[in-house]
Design a protein around this motif. Structure first.
Motif, short mmCIF file in Angstrom:
data_model
loop_
_atom_site.label_atom_id
_atom_site.label_comp_id
_atom_site.label_asym_id
_atom_site.label_seq_id
_atom_site.Cartn_x
_atom_site.Cartn_y
_atom_site.Cartn_z
N GLU A 122 0.80 -1.22 0.00
CA GLU A 122 0.00 0.00 0.00
C GLU A 122 0.84 1.27 0.00
O GLU A 122 0.31 2.36 -0.25
N ARG A 123 2.15 1.15 0.23
CA ARG A 123 3.01 2.33 0.19
C ARG A 123 3.32 2.77 -1.24
O ARG A 123 3.74 3.89 -1.48
N GLY A 124 3.19 1.85 -2.21
CA GLY A 124 3.33 2.21 -3.61
C GLY A 124 4.75 2.31 -4.13
O GLY A 124 4.97 2.86 -5.20
N PHE A 125 5.73 1.77 -3.41
CA PHE A 125 7.11 1.86 -3.86
C PHE A 125 7.48 0.78 -4.86
O PHE A 125 8.37 0.96 -5.68
N ALA A 126 6.83 -0.38 -4.78
CA ALA A 126 7.23 -1.54 -5.58
C ALA A 126 6.41 -1.62 -6.86
O ALA A 126 5.19 -1.76 -6.82
N TYR A 127 7.09 -1.55 -7.99
CA TYR A 127 6.40 -1.57 -9.28
C TYR A 127 5.86 -2.95 -9.62
O TYR A 127 5.07 -3.10 -10.53
N ALA A 128 6.28 -3.98 -8.88
CA ALA A 128 5.82 -5.35 -9.16
C ALA A 128 4.46 -5.64 -8.53
O ALA A 128 3.88 -6.69 -8.78
N GLN A 129 3.95 -4.73 -7.70
CA GLN A 129 2.66 -4.94 -7.04
C GLN A 129 1.75 -3.74 -7.33
O GLN A 129 2.19 -2.60 -7.29
N ASP A 130 0.47 -4.02 -7.59
CA ASP A 130 -0.47 -2.93 -7.81
C ASP A 130 -0.81 -2.29 -6.47
O ASP A 130 -1.17 -2.97 -5.51
N ALA A 131 -0.69 -0.97 -6.40
CA ALA A 131 -0.92 -0.26 -5.14
C ALA A 131 -1.15 1.22 -5.45
O ALA A 131 -0.84 1.69 -6.54
N PRO A 132 -1.69 1.96 -4.49
CA PRO A 132 -1.82 3.41 -4.68
C PRO A 132 -0.45 4.04 -4.94
O PRO A 132 0.54 3.66 -4.31
N LEU A 133 -0.40 5.00 -5.85
CA LEU A 133 0.85 5.68 -6.18
C LEU A 133 1.16 6.74 -5.13
O LEU A 133 0.90 7.92 -5.32
N ASP A 134 1.70 6.29 -4.00
CA ASP A 134 2.00 7.19 -2.90
C ASP A 134 3.49 7.54 -2.90
O ASP A 134 3.91 8.61 -3.28
N MET A 135 4.33 6.61 -2.43
CA MET A 135 5.79 6.71 -2.41
C MET A 135 6.34 7.71 -1.40
O MET A 135 7.54 7.99 -1.40
#
Length: 323
Positions: A122-135
């Motif tokens: 859910e932090r959005g750092f990993a491009y291999a997992q779908d997640a909110p684009l937070d970072m």
């Protein structure tokens, strides 16, 4: 047991730990030594630094409240020898003033993204997992990666991808992003990854790993102001080192490593005007290089911890007060 439920010590393999300890040990063996872990993360390096030196004190900084909470749990056995502070590492001078610590004997920077941030989708750092684009490393403040993608001018996006991601296809990617955001704003990582894949020529997708890697790196650096913060933090940390103190920097991409290399190299040279038969003391180097170039992890460590692969380690010792 999920990643988040595992004990904190099992969720983090500190990179180049043995070499880091070897380099910092001579300074930490001094009575009453203080070491600053500027990038505390889950506390793996800090735990290893405190364990063999019973009189050493640690000051740990991290901008991520979630990481601080987990590191605090891990470092409970060390009691008041560990002082943890919610701060970005360029705030080190302010932190040391507040704690009334004029000089320190050791400093560690383990840069990049922490295991916690990578492992929590859910932090959005990993491009291999779908997640909110937070970072955001600190989710209590600042703009997200989605904000950057959806609001920055095309020219600024191109600059960011080229400067921070060293992305040769920046213009092509940004053209695709702008076209897509006009239809619907970006919110999740999977859509961005797909847009990048579709925008790149086949030749560019055949090398260099995941084609989204460089774009995600660039967005993360922009969102967190990483390079600007590091440009301020490295000189400030050197200024905080006592004579004889040591500093280790672990970098994970060339932009970070270049900043450390330039600063360390400049500090290890004399600044005397050319032609002097004898170099006066005030022009003598103030740093001694402890590593020849950048050291890298061994094959065995990389096999056990793939996140160690891009690491580059540099270290220096303070040998003289500044002029």
């Amino acid at each position: 047991m999920t990643t988040n439920e595992r004990p904190v010590g099992e969720r983090h393999n500190p990179v180049m730990l043995r070499r880091t300890l070897d380099l910092l040990a001579p300074a930490l063996a001094e009575p009453g030594a203080t070491v600053v872990d500027c990038t505390l993360g889950l506390g793996g390096h800090s735990e290893a630094l405190l364990s063999p030196f019973p009189s050493a004190r640690l000051i740990g900084l991290d901008r991520d409240p979630a990481a601080l909470a987990l590191a605090r749990e891990r470092l409970v056995p060390f009691g008041d020898r560990a002082t943890l502070v919610h701060a970005v590492y360029d705030e080190l001078p302010r932190v040391l003033r507040r704690l009334e610590v004029p000089r320190v004997q050791g400093v560690l920077f383990d840069l990049g993204v922490s295991s916690l941030q990578l492992d929590e989708a859910e932090r959005g750092f990993a491009y291999a997992q779908d997640a909110p684009l937070d970072m955001r490393m600190d989710q209590t403040t600042g703009i997200s990666a989605a904000d950057v993608l959806n609001t920055y001018a095309p020219g600024e996006l191109v600059r960011i991808l080229r400067a921070y991601g060293e992305e040769k296809q920046a213009k092509r990617i940004v053209e695709a992003v702008v076209k897509e955001r006009e239809q619907e704003p970006f919110s999740n990582s999977a859509r961005l990854v797909q847009v990048i894949r579709d925008a790149l020529p086949q030749a560019a997708k055949r090398t260099g790993g995941n084609p989204a890697k460089r774009t995600f790196q660039a967005l993360r650096i922009e969102v967190n102001g990483e390079l600007a913060v590091l440009e301020r933090a490295l000189p400030a940390a050197l200024d905080a080192l006592a004579v004889g103190g040591r500093m280790v920097v672990l970098a994970y991409h060339s932009l970070e490593d270049r900043l450390a290399k330039q600063l360390f190299t400049a500090g290890s040279r004399n600044t005397a005007p050319p032609g002097l038969p004898v170099v006066p003391e005030q022009y003598q180097p103030r740093l001694r290089l402890l590593t020849r170039g950048a050291e890298v992890p061994g094959d065995e460590e990389i096999a056990e911890n793939r996140r160690a692969a891009p690491a580059r380690l540099r270290a220096v010792q303070r040998i003289r007060e500044a002029r």
